[in-house]
Design a protein around this motif. Structure first.
Motif, PDB file in Angstrom:
ATOM      1  N   ALA A  66       5.735 135.474  73.179  1.00 64.63           N
ATOM      2  CA  ALA A  66       6.059 136.683  73.947  1.00 64.63           C
ATOM      3  C   ALA A  66       7.226 137.435  73.310  1.00 64.63           C
ATOM      4  O   ALA A  66       7.199 138.667  73.221  1.00 64.63           O
ATOM      5  N   ILE A  67       8.230 136.710  72.873  1.00 69.20           N
ATOM      6  CA  ILE A  67       9.403 137.332  72.252  1.00 69.20           C
ATOM      7  C   ILE A  67       9.025 137.985  70.927  1.00 69.20           C
ATOM      8  O   ILE A  67       9.394 139.136  70.654  1.00 69.20           O
ATOM      9  N   VAL A  68       8.269 137.273  70.107  1.00 68.40           N
ATOM     10  CA  VAL A  68       7.851 137.813  68.808  1.00 68.40           C
ATOM     11  C   VAL A  68       6.961 139.044  69.012  1.00 68.40           C
ATOM     12  O   VAL A  68       7.124 140.056  68.321  1.00 68.40           O
ATOM     13  N   ALA A  69       6.057 138.981  69.974  1.00 65.60           N
ATOM     14  CA  ALA A  69       5.177 140.131  70.249  1.00 65.60           C
ATOM     15  C   ALA A  69       6.009 141.357  70.628  1.00 65.60           C
ATOM     16  O   ALA A  69       5.732 142.471  70.162  1.00 65.60           O
ATOM     17  N   GLU A  70       7.026 141.143  71.443  1.00 68.32           N
ATOM     18  CA  GLU A  70       7.898 142.249  71.844  1.00 68.32           C
ATOM     19  C   GLU A  70       8.645 142.811  70.633  1.00 68.32           C
ATOM     20  O   GLU A  70       8.747 144.030  70.478  1.00 68.32           O
ATOM     21  N   GLU A  71       9.140 141.940  69.780  1.00 69.72           N
ATOM     22  CA  GLU A  71       9.867 142.398  68.591  1.00 69.72           C
ATOM     23  C   GLU A  71       8.964 143.147  67.614  1.00 69.72           C
ATOM     24  O   GLU A  71       9.415 144.037  66.905  1.00 69.72           O
ATOM     25  N   MET A  72       7.698 142.790  67.572  1.00 72.64           N
ATOM     26  CA  MET A  72       6.791 143.383  66.595  1.00 72.64           C
ATOM     27  C   MET A  72       6.109 144.653  67.108  1.00 72.64           C
ATOM     28  O   MET A  72       5.431 145.329  66.343  1.00 72.64           O
ATOM     29  N   LYS A  73       6.308 144.993  68.390  1.00 77.02           N
ATOM     30  CA  LYS A  73       5.705 146.210  68.941  1.00 77.02           C
ATOM     31  C   LYS A  73       6.109 147.413  68.115  1.00 77.02           C
ATOM     32  O   LYS A  73       7.276 147.611  67.811  1.00 77.02           O
ATOM     33  N   GLY A  74       5.124 148.189  67.766  1.00 74.09           N
ATOM     34  CA  GLY A  74       5.406 149.417  67.050  1.00 74.09           C
ATOM     35  C   GLY A  74       5.807 149.243  65.598  1.00 74.09           C
ATOM     36  O   GLY A  74       6.129 150.206  64.926  1.00 74.09           O
ATOM     37  N   SER A  80      17.341 127.460  70.528  1.00 72.48           N
ATOM     38  CA  SER A  80      17.308 126.499  71.631  1.00 72.48           C
ATOM     39  C   SER A  80      16.437 127.045  72.762  1.00 72.48           C
ATOM     40  O   SER A  80      16.203 128.258  72.861  1.00 72.48           O
ATOM     41  N   SER A  81      15.968 126.154  73.605  1.00 66.69           N
ATOM     42  CA  SER A  81      15.171 126.569  74.753  1.00 66.69           C
ATOM     43  C   SER A  81      15.974 127.486  75.662  1.00 66.69           C
ATOM     44  O   SER A  81      15.428 128.432  76.247  1.00 66.69           O
ATOM     45  N   ASP A  82      17.261 127.239  75.783  1.00 67.69           N
ATOM     46  CA  ASP A  82      18.117 128.081  76.614  1.00 67.69           C
ATOM     47  C   ASP A  82      18.151 129.510  76.083  1.00 67.69           C
ATOM     48  O   ASP A  82      18.025 130.477  76.845  1.00 67.69           O
ATOM     49  N   VAL A  83      18.309 129.661  74.783  1.00 67.72           N
ATOM     50  CA  VAL A  83      18.327 130.987  74.160  1.00 67.72           C
ATOM     51  C   VAL A  83      16.969 131.669  74.348  1.00 67.72           C
ATOM     52  O   VAL A  83      16.904 132.867  74.658  1.00 67.72           O
ATOM     53  N   LEU A  84      15.878 130.919  74.186  1.00 65.11           N
ATOM     54  CA  LEU A  84      14.543 131.482  74.384  1.00 65.11           C
ATOM     55  C   LEU A  84      14.369 131.982  75.820  1.00 65.11           C
ATOM     56  O   LEU A  84      13.838 133.078  76.037  1.00 65.11           O
ATOM     57  N   CYS A  85      14.802 131.189  76.787  1.00 67.92           N
ATOM     58  CA  CYS A  85      14.687 131.590  78.194  1.00 67.92           C
ATOM     59  C   CYS A  85      15.480 132.863  78.460  1.00 67.92           C
ATOM     60  O   CYS A  85      14.990 133.784  79.122  1.00 67.92           O
ATOM     61  N   LYS A  86      16.694 132.934  77.933  1.00 65.78           N
ATOM     62  CA  LYS A  86      17.531 134.121  78.143  1.00 65.78           C
ATOM     63  C   LYS A  86      16.882 135.364  77.540  1.00 65.78           C
ATOM     64  O   LYS A  86      16.861 136.434  78.156  1.00 65.78           O
ATOM     65  N   LYS A  87      16.343 135.250  76.335  1.00 64.09           N
ATOM     66  CA  LYS A  87      15.693 136.392  75.691  1.00 64.09           C
ATOM     67  C   LYS A  87      14.433 136.788  76.454  1.00 64.09           C
ATOM     68  O   LYS A  87      14.194 137.978  76.711  1.00 64.09           O
ATOM     69  N   ILE A 143      13.473 132.663  84.254  1.00 62.43           N
ATOM     70  CA  ILE A 143      12.940 131.414  83.747  1.00 62.43           C
ATOM     71  C   ILE A 143      14.105 130.525  83.306  1.00 62.43           C
ATOM     72  O   ILE A 143      15.035 131.000  82.669  1.00 62.43           O
ATOM     73  N   THR A 144      14.019 129.241  83.643  1.00 64.09           N
ATOM     74  CA  THR A 144      15.038 128.290  83.202  1.00 64.09           C
ATOM     75  C   THR A 144      14.384 127.198  82.364  1.00 64.09           C
ATOM     76  O   THR A 144      13.165 126.974  82.456  1.00 64.09           O
ATOM     77  N   VAL A 145      15.176 126.521  81.599  1.00 65.60           N
ATOM     78  CA  VAL A 145      14.686 125.433  80.737  1.00 65.60           C
ATOM     79  C   VAL A 145      13.995 124.357  81.591  1.00 65.60           C
ATOM     80  O   VAL A 145      12.984 123.799  81.177  1.00 65.60           O
ATOM     81  N   GLU A 146      14.502 124.133  82.772  1.00 65.48           N
ATOM     82  CA  GLU A 146      13.969 123.071  83.642  1.00 65.48           C
ATOM     83  C   GLU A 146      12.513 123.279  84.039  1.00 65.48           C
ATOM     84  O   GLU A 146      11.806 122.319  84.327  1.00 65.48           O
ATOM     85  N   ILE A 147      12.055 124.530  84.083  1.00 64.54           N
ATOM     86  CA  ILE A 147      10.673 124.755  84.503  1.00 64.54           C
ATOM     87  C   ILE A 147       9.691 124.839  83.334  1.00 64.54           C
ATOM     88  O   ILE A 147       8.490 124.987  83.545  1.00 64.54           O
ATOM     89  N   LEU A 148      10.187 124.741  82.104  1.00 67.92           N
ATOM     90  CA  LEU A 148       9.296 124.765  80.945  1.00 67.92           C
ATOM     91  C   LEU A 148       8.465 123.478  80.893  1.00 67.92           C
ATOM     92  O   LEU A 148       8.986 122.384  81.121  1.00 67.92           O
TER      93      LEU A 148
END
Length: 76
Positions: A24-32, A53-60, A69-74
């Protein structure tokens, strides 16, 4: 159906994993993004986010999708 039921149903249907967040993050970065270096940029973006880290991924992910989203629910 109320909104809370729809949101709850959606959360149960989606298995959130690191891979889902990365895509999802990569798709957003690659838009356009267009150009000769598209595939290199795509590869670089995956490489960058796969090593976060998973924490950084959740924040982004949360900043992109206005979620909490939190790391605990992944899922593992």
């Amino acid at each position: 159906m109320s909104n809370s039921l729809l949101e709850n149903k959606h959360l149960h249907m989606t298995h959130l994993t690191r891979d889902v967040l990365i895509k999802a993050i990569v798709a957003e970065e690659m838009k356009g993004f267009n150009g000769e270096d598209y595939f290199k940029s795509l590869k670089d973006a995956y490489h960058k986010w796969e090593h976060q880290s998973s924490d950084v991924l959740c924040k982004k992910y949360n900043s992109i999708n206005s979620t909490n989203i939190t790391v605990e629910i992944l899922d593992p």
